[in-house]
Design an enzyme around this catalytic site. Structure first.
Site, PDB file in Angstrom:
ATOM      1  N   LYS A   1      14.171  29.469  15.228  1.00  0.00           N
ATOM      2  CA  LYS A   1      13.416  29.277  16.848  1.00  0.00           C
ATOM      3  C   LYS A   1      12.957  30.464  17.626  1.00  0.00           C
ATOM      4  O   LYS A   1      13.494  31.610  17.686  1.00  0.00           O
ATOM      5  CB  LYS A   1      14.444  28.609  17.902  1.00  0.00           C
ATOM      6  CG  LYS A   1      13.856  28.226  19.163  1.00  0.00           C
ATOM      7  CD  LYS A   1      14.806  27.747  20.412  1.00  0.00           C
ATOM      8  CE  LYS A   1      14.127  27.221  21.032  1.00  0.00           C
ATOM      9  NZ  LYS A   1      12.690  28.322  21.688  1.00  0.00           N
TER      10      LYS A   1
ATOM     11  N   GLU B   1       3.627  28.435  17.301  1.00  0.00           N
ATOM     12  CA  GLU B   1       3.996  29.378  17.837  1.00  0.00           C
ATOM     13  C   GLU B   1       3.103  31.399  17.701  1.00  0.00           C
ATOM     14  O   GLU B   1       3.100  31.115  16.594  1.00  0.00           O
ATOM     15  CB  GLU B   1       5.678  29.484  17.295  1.00  0.00           C
ATOM     16  CG  GLU B   1       6.415  30.631  19.048  1.00  0.00           C
ATOM     17  CD  GLU B   1       7.103  29.153  19.705  1.00  0.00           C
ATOM     18  OE1 GLU B   1       7.325  30.128  20.604  1.00  0.00           O
ATOM     19  OE2 GLU B   1       6.971  28.111  19.382  1.00  0.00           O
TER      20      GLU B   1
ATOM     21  N   LYS C   1      17.419  21.741  19.117  1.00  0.00           N
ATOM     22  CA  LYS C   1      17.390  23.807  19.414  1.00  0.00           C
ATOM     23  C   LYS C   1      18.515  24.039  19.624  1.00  0.00           C
ATOM     24  O   LYS C   1      19.033  23.631  20.074  1.00  0.00           O
ATOM     25  CB  LYS C   1      16.371  24.217  20.506  1.00  0.00           C
ATOM     26  CG  LYS C   1      16.285  23.366  22.030  1.00  0.00           C
ATOM     27  CD  LYS C   1      15.517  24.244  22.996  1.00  0.00           C
ATOM     28  CE  LYS C   1      15.736  23.498  24.167  1.00  0.00           C
ATOM     29  NZ  LYS C   1      14.817  23.968  25.417  1.00  0.00           N
TER      30      LYS C   1
END
Length: 534
Positions: free
Chosen positions: A234, A282, A406
């Site tokens: 993450k 990301e 997550k």
């Protein structure tokens, strides 16, 4: 205005989601298209005039209501403190007009009455506001005041509005959500385009609605075999979509902002991708050769620079870690299973061969115990934990539970002393609920974090009484208090910062518990936080 005020009242009084959606459907079905377009804009978080067109500042509104009612400023201020909402306070302090005037449409109030006076001299804006106050009855005056203060919070999410439009029109909610991304101006034409059953050329210029993971609260082994899941890091950066369409490359943030010019190296790399593809990923600050990204604070130095110079580009290089392929050759891939989308993404980026856009790696873990061991190393790697994505999951819109989770690492903690307090808003406007905390630097408490969540109602009431009895100084709405109460704070990371007096910045601080068992002198020190800083 009457119909929108009635909608506002119904939404404000209802706690049932289905009832709120039914109210929205009925309003959008019956309202004039121009009014409906403005209602959609306002309920989706838009503000009249935006950030650059000033109609009235809060201090001006308090001064104007004092003039209009003859009430002294201190009484207006005290009323505001008691009510907690400026729009509601202004409404309550005025009497209803003696004679009801013909209803004036919502769009007309905004476009013909408020927007023309934006940024004008104070007397012009004052007169326009006073005219609205004198003409409107209480329920409509409340909405009018909400338009002035920009605080039209009524317990309606943007997704609920989109669900109502989808129910009314029969159009897929994902298409409606996509068309609502970015900046748009309310108009009958826009509303018609939004609800058009036909695909429009503009649809190819917008990103897709982002699919958001939910926090994992259950035991991880309850998810079934790990072979059913893709496990990734993450990353802690800027979530975005990279659009390569019609000969151009564009970056869209999850905040629905197009990032033109801010990351030119990524735009340049994207131009080498085949036309008609969209990548979800990301954006991270990352130097070639490094094993992990730079802290998020490094990326912050670039977010607001629309045209970064050579030094910025050299000091803070960036790259995109790609998660997903949403479109290829102009075809929407979102309904395909993740493992197929990811395989196509890997092949696409392998052919691109550019370190500025690379695949977010899947972790090779044999079971949940091995995944937990990797998660334990997350902070050392500069990441927030793990992402768990079901192999066969489609790419949905919004936060849809079940397919993407997550699994974040446990927060860092510090014992800090409360040094300042400020009253909250809304139903907590009469209580001190916003707190500033400090740690010891020698014999001085240095502020390091602000937090307002984590205490229950009973604790808030007890702490409010203590704050009032132990105030040392007042600075406007803020009280300085005796440095006696210790709280355990949780946060995600500590970074060095030249913008803060303490020299550090903690990320996402929140209260974990009130340490009434601990003396203030035993709270943690600035040196302990500095030791954690990246």
């Amino acid at each position: 205005m009457k119909a929108f005020a009635a909608l506002y009242q119904r939404l404000d009084r209802s706690t049932a989601t289905l009832d709120k959606r039914a109210a929205l459907v009925a309003y959008f079905r019956d309202a004039r298209p121009h009014d409906a377009a403005w209602a959609l804009y306002l309920l989706s978080g838009g503000k009249v005039g935006g950030a650059r067109r000033k109609i009235a500042a809060s201090g001006e509104l308090r001064a104007w209501i004092s003039d209009a009612t003859g009430l002294p400023p201190w009484l207006v201020a005290d009323s505001y403190d008691q009510v907690g909402d400026l729009a509601e306070t202004l409404t309550l302090l005025l009497d209803d007009p003696g004679q009801r005037r013909p209803d004036r449409p919502l769009a007309d109030w905004i476009e013909a009455h408020l927007l023309p006076v934006a940024n004008q001299a104070e007397p012009v804006r004052h007169a326009a506001v006073l005219e609205g106050w004198r003409q409107l009855p209480a329920d409509e005056r409340l909405v009018f005041n909400k338009l002035l203060t920009g605080a039209l919070r009524v317990g309606v999410s943007q997704r609920l509005v989109q669900q109502a439009l989808a129910e009314l029109s029969g159009i897929d909610i994902a298409r409606i959500a996509q068309r609502m991304l970015g900046d748009w101006v309310p108009s009958p034409g826009l509303l018609a385009a939004l609800l058009s059953p036909q695909e429009r050329p503009e649809d190819r210029q917008q990103p897709y609605p982002f699919f958001l993971a939910s926090p994992l609260e259950a035991q991880v082994d309850s998810l079934g075999p790990i072979s059913d899941w893709v496990v990734e890091w993450k990353w802690d950066g800027i979530r975005l979509q990279l659009l390569r369409r019609q000969g151009e490359a564009a970056l869209w943030s999850r905040g629905e902002e197009r990032l033109d010019g801010r990351f030119p190296e990524i735009e340049a790399a994207a131009l080498a991708l085949p036309d008609g593809c969209v990548i979800d990923g990301e954006l991270l600050a990352w130097r070639d050769g490094d094993a992990q990204p730079l802290p998020f604070t490094a990326l912050q130095t670039r977010i607001q620079r629309r045209k970064p110079g050579p030094k910025t580009l050299r000091d803070t290089p960036v790259r995109v870690l790609a998660y997903d392929l949403l479109e290829a050759n102009g075809d929407d891939l979102r309904t395909q299973p993740l493992h197929l989308r990811r395989a196509r993404l890997a092949a696409l980026l392998d052919e691109l061969g550019d370190t500025r856009i690379v695949l977010s790696p899947a972790l090779a873990v044999s079971d949940w115990q091995a995944a937990a061991a990797q998660r334990a190393l997350a902070r050392e790697r500069g990441v927030e934990g793990l992402m768990l994505k079901r192999h066969d999951s489609p790419y949905q819109s919004g936060r849809r539970r079940g397919d993407w989770w997550k699994w974040k690492i446990d927060p860092l903690t510090v014992d800090a002393v409360m040094i300042y307090a400020q009253a909250g808003h809304g139903r907590r406007s009469t209580l001190y609920t916003d707190y500033t905390f400090g740690v010891w630097d020698g014999d001085t408490l240095v502020p390091v974090a602000k937090a307002y969540s984590g205490l229950d109602d009973k604790e808030i009431l007890a702490l409010d009484r203590w704050i009032r009895a132990n105030t040392v100084e007042r600075f406007g709405p803020v009280r300085s208090v005796r440095g006696e109460q210790v709280f355990e704070l949780g946060f995600e990371a500590v970074n060095r910062s030249t913008r803060h007096k303490s020299g550090i910045a903690v990320r996402f601080p929140r209260i974990l518990r009130w340490r009434q068992d601990k003396p203030a002198r035993e709270a943690d020190t600035l040196a302990q936080l500095q030791a954690l800083a990246r």
